[in-house]
Design an enzyme around this catalytic site. Structure first.
Site, PDB file in Angstrom:
ATOM      1  N   CYS B  94       0.840  -1.204   0.000  1.00  0.00           N
ATOM      2  CA  CYS B  94       0.000   0.000   0.000  1.00  0.00           C
ATOM      3  C   CYS B  94       0.874   1.252   0.000  1.00  0.00           C
ATOM      4  O   CYS B  94       1.472   1.580  -1.013  1.00  0.00           O
ATOM      5  CB  CYS B  94      -0.975  -0.037   1.177  1.00  0.00           C
ATOM      6  SG  CYS B  94      -2.316   1.156   1.013  1.00  0.00           S
ATOM      7  N   HIS B 228      -3.684  -5.462   0.845  1.00  0.00           N
ATOM      8  CA  HIS B 228      -3.006  -5.732   2.117  1.00  0.00           C
ATOM      9  C   HIS B 228      -2.968  -7.226   2.448  1.00  0.00           C
ATOM     10  O   HIS B 228      -3.890  -7.730   3.097  1.00  0.00           O
ATOM     11  CB  HIS B 228      -3.741  -5.018   3.245  1.00  0.00           C
ATOM     12  CG  HIS B 228      -3.518  -3.548   3.275  1.00  0.00           C
ATOM     13  ND1 HIS B 228      -2.469  -2.976   3.956  1.00  0.00           N
ATOM     14  CD2 HIS B 228      -4.210  -2.521   2.728  1.00  0.00           C
ATOM     15  CE1 HIS B 228      -2.518  -1.658   3.821  1.00  0.00           C
ATOM     16  NE2 HIS B 228      -3.564  -1.340   3.077  1.00  0.00           N
ATOM     17  N   GLU B 230      -1.273  -8.666   4.695  1.00  0.00           N
ATOM     18  CA  GLU B 230      -1.214  -8.879   6.150  1.00  0.00           C
ATOM     19  C   GLU B 230      -2.604  -8.839   6.779  1.00  0.00           C
ATOM     20  O   GLU B 230      -2.791  -9.268   7.910  1.00  0.00           O
ATOM     21  CB  GLU B 230      -0.272  -7.845   6.793  1.00  0.00           C
ATOM     22  CG  GLU B 230      -0.840  -6.454   7.013  1.00  0.00           C
ATOM     23  CD  GLU B 230      -0.927  -5.585   5.757  1.00  0.00           C
ATOM     24  OE1 GLU B 230      -0.770  -6.125   4.636  1.00  0.00           O
ATOM     25  OE2 GLU B 230      -1.172  -4.371   5.895  1.00  0.00           O
TER      26      GLU B 230
END
Lengths: 953, 271
Positions: B94, B228, B230
């Site tokens: 990002c 994302h 994660e």
């Protein structure tokens, strides 16, 4: 030598910002408008050459793939104006976060001491007149409270003024010889917002001392004794006569809200009503903190800045809880006028609803997202009554180690101020919040309006949490309303010496009083032991956080204020905190007839298909996607039940579930409830708000027996009897319902005087609104459920009794808590595959949402509800479909779980009302067995999804 | 033990979940403040993977990631060059992707071990979303199995993952840049719709050219993406995990974690 340069950036491709603005301009129906271009300008002043500026523009500012730039040297001080353009700058002294960031980064790149300002130039083409350009600019581009078209004197504002070293002269305010009338005039003219009794109490006190107060002392009393800080209405004695019953209430807070918490005495409440947030137990290592604030008045005037500093403020409340809780979730609840409210109904001097909505949502978005805190729980409510006073509730949930919940006040500790610099921002914000807005408030209160800088607050958060874990300070609190005066006045209860000249300033020229009461954002106060000071300052430096030692904690019980070694104020803390005279309010209330609910208009019509689509499309029920997706509700990676549920993330969740400690299956559930539509019947309005909050929480798997709640009252002027009477009754409901539900209040706040005197003299008070937020800990995240139907051919049950009436629905708490417990039991045992609460729009809307969220059809028979309905309405299709009776749920249960489910529900009002189907239709048969509703899921979803988004385009 | 450095500065806000994902993948992950790196330029030599996580560094004022990109380019270039030259891995998520693009580290068309600097003239960027709004939503990505990207090795199926950004529209300076990216198989992920076909808004949430969501350098060791991973590394982060639980189905294996595991495995085997 100082030169002044402009670096001008324009976009290479389509600029989405101009695309949106062009649409908005077209909406205004202005003639001759053809096109719009925006130039983003960075003004730089400093010892920088042409080459330097070229380099800064090319390398540091311009993105060569998306933008082009040119530089311009500004030789003379005249601003070049073309007839078709307007350039907007921030007013002097207003926070410009972009400029702050660039300044720091240029300093890093060896360009120190530059002054930087940003501007935007809007260039129009077409035959549009300059007057229309000005009008468009006022309507769409800027807010005159904080910004202005570039003024002639703009260039001179780049000159740095030398630090003011003039001799300090202490100002005394003459109170001693004044009459009552004159005292009141002093209060009004100095914006103290103190009433005559309070001014008299001060006069009496200073008579004893045989001197007049200094200006800073008087201001300290005004701040500390403000409605905002002391909650005078909630502390007042109230003589309350309701019909024939007369009673004396010794403080609403004490008699109802705090009382129920005390009586319930829940062991899992770790800190209630004593700190900046309430704290409940999470596990044996952590507590969970929760605080909800309002920021209504500033948001009415400057929606973006007002809402941003609102969320910024409540995040600091979280950081100021104990020795600092780490923010893990933001909540937002807004009450607005509808976006398409006709212009002629909007009072003059009030911003258009759409502009307020965009500004408020943008403010919460930009602050919360930049802070990296998910905004994943909330509500948006529309009513024309909020046109002049939008309500902006912002909450923050935090996690805190259990051994960091208590503060220690140690004489000798150094008082350290960290974070942003102090300016004239927000002077009189607190006393302003305690006055009603009027057509002129824009002028008198512009100092109370601010812009926040979230990155400053993020740095402070990072530094504080590191310092907390290294055990480097003993106490902390935030600088919020009242600035340093409230923070140090509250925290340093055993005494403090403060050197106001040590407070770092944004610009020179502030008086000592302004420094003391400034509400400049992003500042925290910490009490640091001398031995740990060096280490503490190192942590701040590492995070690029400015820190200043501004004083010392003493044990003299006095607040001693100094400025350049001269004492400017010396206040007895005991009198400051206890000297406020108690108010006594009296109110007589006639028994009232409750207002009819909005649903009534549907009654006569019996085209139920159309009604349901209309309800789904109405702003209060329709999807809030336009708002929610602008928030990063996923950051931190902990959001487990999200604002949207369902197969394609298209259904409205009842509550939010987060997993704060990633290796633990424990979860936290957060929900809210509010019912301003019933504001004319404040008791049941409050009861309904509590019921809705707990109901939403239980609907996803929360345990009603381990649920804490928060109250946020937004009311009109409590000096008006009917407004005060409602407040009393709402508090009574809070006690009555929370007592039986077993839900202690752990924190709360009130915002009163939400009324507005329009220039034409019309007084507009908001619908009295109580927001209840609920929070609970779920031991196992897997024991939760979402609202979307999961599979076809499951049984659909309605739980809870459907009652008559479209008046404020009642709450029957003894039955209610039994329903909540049973619901918790069936969800925890995994017997329920989907669960949704019934609220606005009743059964019909809840069922529709469950269907389209799951992509599963349903077939429901109203006659099956008869057994769990009040007798006189049991054969009325419309009431059964749309009633908003409290404490009701819809669930789906697989056939194999039927027996187990029913055995838990035994003795409670429940009915199997139909089943889920593999079709794409929601079908409902009426009491007489005929089909009355036949709707396609995709039509319902469309109606629900589009309305707000298209209104806000 | 594979060690990951997670770069951190004012406005970084996805550091903790990124550290957690690397730890789940078996690495040791440490948050390193930019000021530490400025003080000690050799601090990265103990690490195998460098991550620039999500956030709003310095508020994303000027434009997203611009200021940190400047700092990497003009203050920390030596450390970063040395790190890349040693064949180590860099991941930009990002804001990190925005920074790698604006610093000219990506696309890195012809990276090899003897290059003097890995900072090139900027040729791609992440511009304001077409909607002019921040967009937080779960979207679908199609991996490019031919890509040299070490992070997505073995990933052939469409994955589901969230995006959350206001400036994620992938743009190139000229057509040739795009054709080269495609030709060299440096496009790692493209946005697709729920049927796996060409994505319109909101499936392509920002208007990216050629629906590009993530790219890598020519070696596959430097990877930047807007979504994302994660936030898609444990099942409870997924929307709808509850639905499969209620159906007693096997819950879906998170897609995001695979990228971290791939990185850690690569480091174990090669570094």
């Amino acid at each position: 030598m100082n030169n002044l340069w402009a670096i001008e950036i324009t976009k290479l491709g389509d600029n989405p910002e101009t695309v949106i603005l062009k649409n908005n301009i077209s909406d205004l129906g202005i003639k001759g408008f053809k096109d719009l271009e925006i130039v983003y300008i960075y003004y730089l002043s400093g010892n920088i050459s042409n080459q330097d500026t070229e380099k800064i523009g090319r390398q540091y500012i311009c993105d060569p793939v998306a933008e082009k730039f040119k530089i311009r040297k500004l030789e003379d001080s005249r601003i070049k104006r073309t007839s078709k353009s307007i350039e907007i700058v921030y007013k002097l002294g207003v926070m410009d976060p972009t400029a702050e960031s660039i300044k720091e980064s240029l300093a890093d790149l060896k360009y120190k001491d530059c002054i930087i300002k940003t501007a935007k130039r809007y260039i129009f083409s077409g035959t549009i007149s300059i007057n229309n350009v000005k009008k468009i600019a006022q309507d769409l581009f800027y807010n005159p409270l904080i910004q202005e078209p570039i003024p002639e004197k703009f260039y001179s504002s780049f000159v740095k003024y030398p630090v003011d070293t003039r001799k300090v002269k202490v100002q005394y305010i003459n109170l001693l010889g004044k009459t009552k009338q004159e005292l009141q005039e002093i209060s009004v003219s100095r914006l103290l917002a103190l009433n005559t009794d309070e001014m008299l109490a001060l006069q009496k006190y200073y008579k004893k001392l045989d001197r007049n107060p200094t200006d800073i002392e008087l201001e300290t009393f005004a701040q500390t004794w403000s409605e905002h800080c002391k909650h005078k209405t909630f502390a007042a004695d109230i003589i309350f006569a309701n019909g024939k019953n007369k009673q004396v209430i010794n403080g609403l807070l004490k008699s109802y809200i705090k009382k129920v918490t005390k009586e319930l005495n829940r062991k899992w409440c770790l800190s209630v009503f004593e700190d900046n947030s309430g704290v409940i137990e999470f596990d044996n290592k952590h507590g969970i903190s929760f605080k909800v604030e309002t920021h209504n008045h500033p948001s009415a005037l400057e929606p973006y800045g007002g809402a941003a500093t609102g969320i910024g403020g409540v995040i600091r409340d979280c950081l100021g809880t104990g020795l600092g809780a780490k923010p893990i979730l933001n909540t937002d609840v807004f009450c607005f006028a509808p976006p398409d409210m006709p212009k002629e109904k909007v009072p003059s001097g009030v911003l258009a609803p759409k502009r307020i909505i965009k500004g408020v949502v943008g403010g919460v978005r930009d602050y919360g997202n930049r802070m990296g805190i998910p905004t994943a729980s909330g509500a948006v409510y529309f009513d024309e009554g909020f046109v002049a006073n939008p309500l902006v509730y912002c909450g923050t949930v935090g996690i805190i180690p259990r051994n960091k919940i208590k503060k220690k006040i140690v004489p000798g500790d150094i008082i350290v101020l960290v974070g942003g610099r102090t300016g004239r921002d927000g002077i009189h914000g607190v006393t302003f919040a305690s006055l009603a807005l009027d057509g002129e408030s824009k002028q008198i209160s512009s100092g109370a309006v601010q812009i926040g800088n979230p990155i400053e607050e993020k740095k402070v958060t990072d530094a504080m949490l590191v310092a907390r874990d290294l055990d480097l300070f003993n106490a902390t609190t935030d600088c919020g309303g009242g600035g340093l005066s409230s923070a140090i006045g509250e925290l340093g209860k055993c005494g403090a010496i403060v050197n106001l000249d040590k407070v770092p300033l944004k610009y020179a020229g502030l008086s000592y009083t302004e420094i003391w009461i400034s509400e400049a954002q992003e500042r925290m106060i910490l009490f640091v032991p001398k031995a740990k000071l060096r280490k503490f300052l190192d942590v701040c430096n590492m995070h690029n956080v400015e820190s200043s030692q501004i004083g010392i904690v003493t044990n003299t019980d006095r607040l001693q204020l100094r400025f350049h070694n001269k004492e400017v104020g010396n206040i007895d803390l005991k009198f400051l905190h206890e000297g406020l005279p108690k108010r006594t309010l009296a109110v007589y209330r006639k028994p009232q007839i409750a207002k009819k609910a909005a649903g009534e208009q549907w009654i006569a019509n019996n085209d139920y298909n159309k009604i349901i689509l209309g309800l789904l499309n109405s702003y209060n029920i329709a999807s809030k996607e336009w708002v929610i997706r602008q928030y990063d509700f996923e950051v931190q990676g902990k959001t487990s039940i999200k604002p949207f549920a369902g197969k394609t993330n298209n259904g409205p969740s009842d509550a939010c579930v987060i997993q704060p400690v990633p290796d633990s299956k424990k979860a936290v559930v957060i929900s809210c409830g509010l019912a301003p539509q019933y504001d004319k019947d404040a008791y049941w309005m409050a009861a309904s708000a509590i019921d809705e909050a707990v109901r939403n929480l239980v609907a996803v798997g929360g345990d009603p027996d381990k649920t804490a709640i928060l109250d946020n009252f937004c009311w009109g002027n409590p000096e008006k009897p009917e407004i005060l009477a409602g407040l009393v009754q709402a508090c009574q409901a809070c006690y009555d319902i929370a007592k039986v539900y077993g839900t202690p209040f752990i924190s709360g706040k009130d915002s009163l005087y939400n009324e507005y005197k329009a220039i034409n003299g019309e007084k507009i008070s908001i619908p009295s609104t109580l927001l209840i937020s609920a929070i609970s800990v779920i031991p196992d995240i897997e024991k939760t459920v979402t609202m979307d139907f999961k599979r076809a051919d499951e049984l659909i049950y309605l739980i809870g009794k459907t009652c008559a009436g479209l008046d404020a629905p009642k709450v029957y708490p003894h039955q209610g808590i039994n329903i909540f417990r049973a619901m918790h039991q069936v969800i925890k045992s995994g017997l329920v595959s989907a669960c949704h609460d019934l609220s606005e729009g009743g059964l019909s809307v809840a069922l529709a949402e469950m269907c389209f969220a799951g992509g599963i059809g349903a077939e429901v028979f109203l006659r099956k509800i008869k057994a769990v309905s009040e007798q006189r309405i049991a054969d009325k299709d419309n009431v059964l479909l749309f009633s908003e009776s409290n404490t009701r749920f819809l669930v789906s249960v697989s056939r194999q779980n039927k027996a187990k489910f029913e055995s838990i529900m035994k003795n409670l009002p429940y009915a199997e009302i139909g089943k889920t189907t593999a079709s794409d239709m929601m079908k409902i048969s009426g009491i007489n067995g005929h089909s009355i509703i036949n709707l396609k899921l995709k039509d319902m979803e469309k109606a629900w999804r589009i309305s707000l988004g298209s209104a806000m385009r | 033990m594979v060690k990951t450095a997670v770069l951190f500065t004012a406005g970084t806000n996805c550091d903790e979940e990124t550290i957690y994902a690397f730890e789940l993948a078996g690495a040791k992950a440490v948050r390193i403040h930019l000021n530490k790196l400025k003080k000690n330029k050799h601090i990265l030599k103990d690490y195998h993977i460098l991550v620039i996580p999500g956030g709003f560094t310095y508020g994303d004022y000027i434009s997203a990631g611009k200021i940190l990109a400047n700092e990497l380019q003009y203050i920390l270039a030596d450390s970063i060059n040395e790190f890349i030259r040693q064949g180590k891995l860099i991941l930009g998520i990002c804001n990190g992707f925005q920074i790698l693009a604006k610093a000219g580290i990506l696309p890195g068309f012809s990276n090899d071990k003897v290059k003097k600097t890995y900072f090139s003239k900027q040729t791609v960027t992440l511009d304001t979303n077409d909607s002019n709004r921040f967009e937080c939503r779960w979207i679908y990505l199609k991996p490019n199995p031919k890509s040299p990207c070490v992070f997505t090795k073995g990933m052939n199926n469409i994955i589901s993952i969230p995006v959350a950004h206001a400036e994620g529209k992938f743009v190139v300076n000229k057509k040739e840049t795009l054709s080269k990216l495609i030709k060299q198989e440096q496009v790692v992920f493209t946005y697709v719709n729920d049927k796996g076909k060409k994505a319109d808004y909101p499936y392509n949430p920002n208007g990216s050219v050629a629906d590009i969501a993530g790219i890598c350098d020519s070696t596959g060791r430097i990877f930047g993406l807007m979504p994302h991973p994660e936030r898609a590394s444990t099942i409870y982060q997924y929307p709808n995990w509850g639905a499969s639980l209620h159906a007693s189905e096997k819950t879906q294996e998170p897609d995001g974690i695979k990228m971290f595991i791939n990185a850690v495995n690569y480091a174990k085997e090669n570094l």
